[in-house]
Design a protein around this motif. Sequence first.
Motif, PDB file in Angstrom:
ATOM      1  N   MET B   1       5.884   9.611  15.204  1.00  0.00           N
ATOM      2  CA  MET B   1       5.716   8.260  15.729  1.00  0.00           C
ATOM      3  C   MET B   1       4.234   7.917  15.736  1.00  0.00           C
ATOM      4  O   MET B   1       3.429   8.667  16.284  1.00  0.00           O
ATOM      5  CB  MET B   1       6.292   8.193  17.153  1.00  0.00           C
ATOM      6  CG  MET B   1       6.508   6.786  17.641  1.00  0.00           C
ATOM      7  SD  MET B   1       7.245   6.746  19.291  1.00  0.00           S
ATOM      8  CE  MET B   1       8.886   7.415  18.952  1.00  0.00           C
ATOM      9  N   LEU B 220       7.271   0.479  24.370  1.00  0.00           N
ATOM     10  CA  LEU B 220       7.361   1.413  23.242  1.00  0.00           C
ATOM     11  C   LEU B 220       7.106   0.698  21.909  1.00  0.00           C
ATOM     12  O   LEU B 220       6.338   1.183  21.070  1.00  0.00           O
ATOM     13  CB  LEU B 220       8.734   2.091  23.229  1.00  0.00           C
ATOM     14  CG  LEU B 220       8.914   3.121  22.124  1.00  0.00           C
ATOM     15  CD1 LEU B 220       8.022   4.330  22.343  1.00  0.00           C
ATOM     16  CD2 LEU B 220      10.374   3.557  22.020  1.00  0.00           C
ATOM     17  N   GLN B 224       4.067   1.117  19.189  1.00  0.00           N
ATOM     18  CA  GLN B 224       4.283   1.314  17.745  1.00  0.00           C
ATOM     19  C   GLN B 224       3.487   0.289  16.937  1.00  0.00           C
ATOM     20  O   GLN B 224       3.095   0.540  15.801  1.00  0.00           O
ATOM     21  CB  GLN B 224       5.785   1.228  17.419  1.00  0.00           C
ATOM     22  CG  GLN B 224       6.578   2.440  17.935  1.00  0.00           C
ATOM     23  CD  GLN B 224       8.094   2.301  17.782  1.00  0.00           C
ATOM     24  OE1 GLN B 224       8.632   1.198  17.740  1.00  0.00           O
ATOM     25  NE2 GLN B 224       8.787   3.428  17.712  1.00  0.00           N
ATOM     26  N   MET B 262       4.814  11.747  26.415  1.00  0.00           N
ATOM     27  CA  MET B 262       4.645  11.491  24.976  1.00  0.00           C
ATOM     28  C   MET B 262       3.243  11.877  24.502  1.00  0.00           C
ATOM     29  O   MET B 262       2.846  11.531  23.389  1.00  0.00           O
ATOM     30  CB  MET B 262       4.907  10.000  24.690  1.00  0.00           C
ATOM     31  CG  MET B 262       6.341   9.576  24.955  1.00  0.00           C
ATOM     32  SD  MET B 262       6.548   7.765  24.807  1.00  0.00           S
ATOM     33  CE  MET B 262       6.476   7.596  23.007  1.00  0.00           C
TER      34      MET B 262
END
Lengths: 302, 302
Positions: B1, B220, B224, B262
């Motif tokens: 990611m 999220l 991104q 994360m």
Amino acid sequence: MDIPSHITIKEVGPRDGLQNEKVILSTKEKIAWINRLSQTGLSYIEVTSFVPAKWIPALADALEVASTIERKKGVTYAALVPNIYGLERALQANIDEINVFVSSSETHNKRNVNKSISDTLDVIKEVADQSLFTGRKVRGYVSTIFGCPYEGKINLDKIKKIIDSLLNMGIYEISLGDTIGIANPLQVEHTLEELKKSFPLSIFAMHFHNTYGRGLANILVSLQQGITTYDSSFGGLGGCPYAAGASGNVATNDLVNMLHTMHVQTGIDERALTLARRIIDDKLGKRFSSHLLQIKNEQVKK
Amino acid sequence: MDIPSHITIKEVGPRDGLQNEKVILSTKEKIAWINRLSQTGLSYIEVTSFVPAKWIPALADALEVASTIERKKGVTYAALVPNIYGLERALQANIDEINVFVSSSETHNKRNVNKSISDTLDVIKEVADQSLFTGRKVRGYVSTIFGCPYEGKINLDKIKKIIDSLLNMGIYEISLGDTIGIANPLQVEHTLEELKKSFPLSIFAMHFHNTYGRGLANILVSLQQGITTYDSSFGGLGGCPYAAGASGNVATNDLVNMLHTMHVQTGIDERALTLARRIIDDKLGKRFSSHLLQIKNEQVKK
């Protein structure tokens, strides 16, 4: 965003939700509620668990619930079954589909069913054989995929072996359980990237708990990976036996709303789904962690 | 990611949180709480709003709060300012940074400050000029980016023009406000894809409310896209004037926890952040929508 246009929601509230709630619904209330859920467009409802009553007193009426609910055409009525005795009762109730379960953590599995993973897989094989023989599909839950309250992170190779065993038994779908709601989006992506090296992702369903509020974020990543089946619980009912005060499964209501705003089709009528709370509102309304239902309940009060 | 390795969280609880809570903290409690927040590693705290007391009685003590709190080195203490009178008071309190606000919806803006967007921009220009003259940076909130309770979807070209006007005044950062928490991940992606055709994304902060439980999913997607600044509110304090029963801003506690799992760095000490609840727990604890704090509070009770 490259995500599926249609997804399937498997409603686990009557089982995973109610088994973790302190407030116990009457048999009549459960039946009325499940009948109501059948009218929302849901295509799959896990209605109860045929575990021994002493394990989960809240679901001691499994046979009566499963035998009495109305069966709507097009809806699959499934139940959780731990062993061949449970299966007998599930068959007696003419349950459509059998769900079996095993933990990917040796310690968690032992505490859950007092057996090793290997012995549990033997029991599941027996249940699967019998179920398939009667023409019923079998679905497998594998829990603590993203972390175990006793063992922490679980080795992915170990998880793959368990999935392999279950698939070899003829189990058609594996529900990957984030039992304690500890998964994060990065980990979900990594796990699915790894699993798809060995399996087609189409065999997986995702089963997230919303313990830390990131259930929908984890589902978003799963959508981006192409997963099309999700377990969720009406109102977010449930909780977590390892974290008092925790919310339960991802709330079906919030999930459906997010998906619909993203133009992902679920086949579910949001309004009918919202109204299905009325049957259980008096007893469980305060326990709804669903954001949508908290707002709806406040609107009704005004 | 592919997401940023470091992000900045701007804590808006003492302003956006408290202004929407029915329970009002005493001046002393606010000061003690902000002092405690200063010890958590947060680098930015919006401490109050210098709006007329009749608009927001809960923040009538803005001057006393802003003048009395301890200033920790490395922490920026900001305040919301609606006009030149508010700015005078903010300067009197020696506030580090000035935050101005305008809605992208004509109707919402009118109801909020009783002015057209164009007239509001004139007022902001005056505030920005004065602030910059005193050497203070100015940050701009643009609200109802993802939908307005009165007008529905807002045209992106209109939003771009407002952003342009604010940037031309020397405003260094635009906080894109999902005022009613209605954004969905697809829309966030689309909006940022569009905005980055006209602006570098580094000028934007995201300001999500968690009304429908998808605040973290929206963050999220923003991660991104490469956004590195997020507004959030301690405990998820706040609510929404347009939806009774709604939770408030995204909870700082849940956001920090997700980011840390994360491996995204925030500079915030999670334990210190959790403990900062104690100052306000008696009065506001029941209003925490933060999943993490709900669990912590339950653990303390046991």
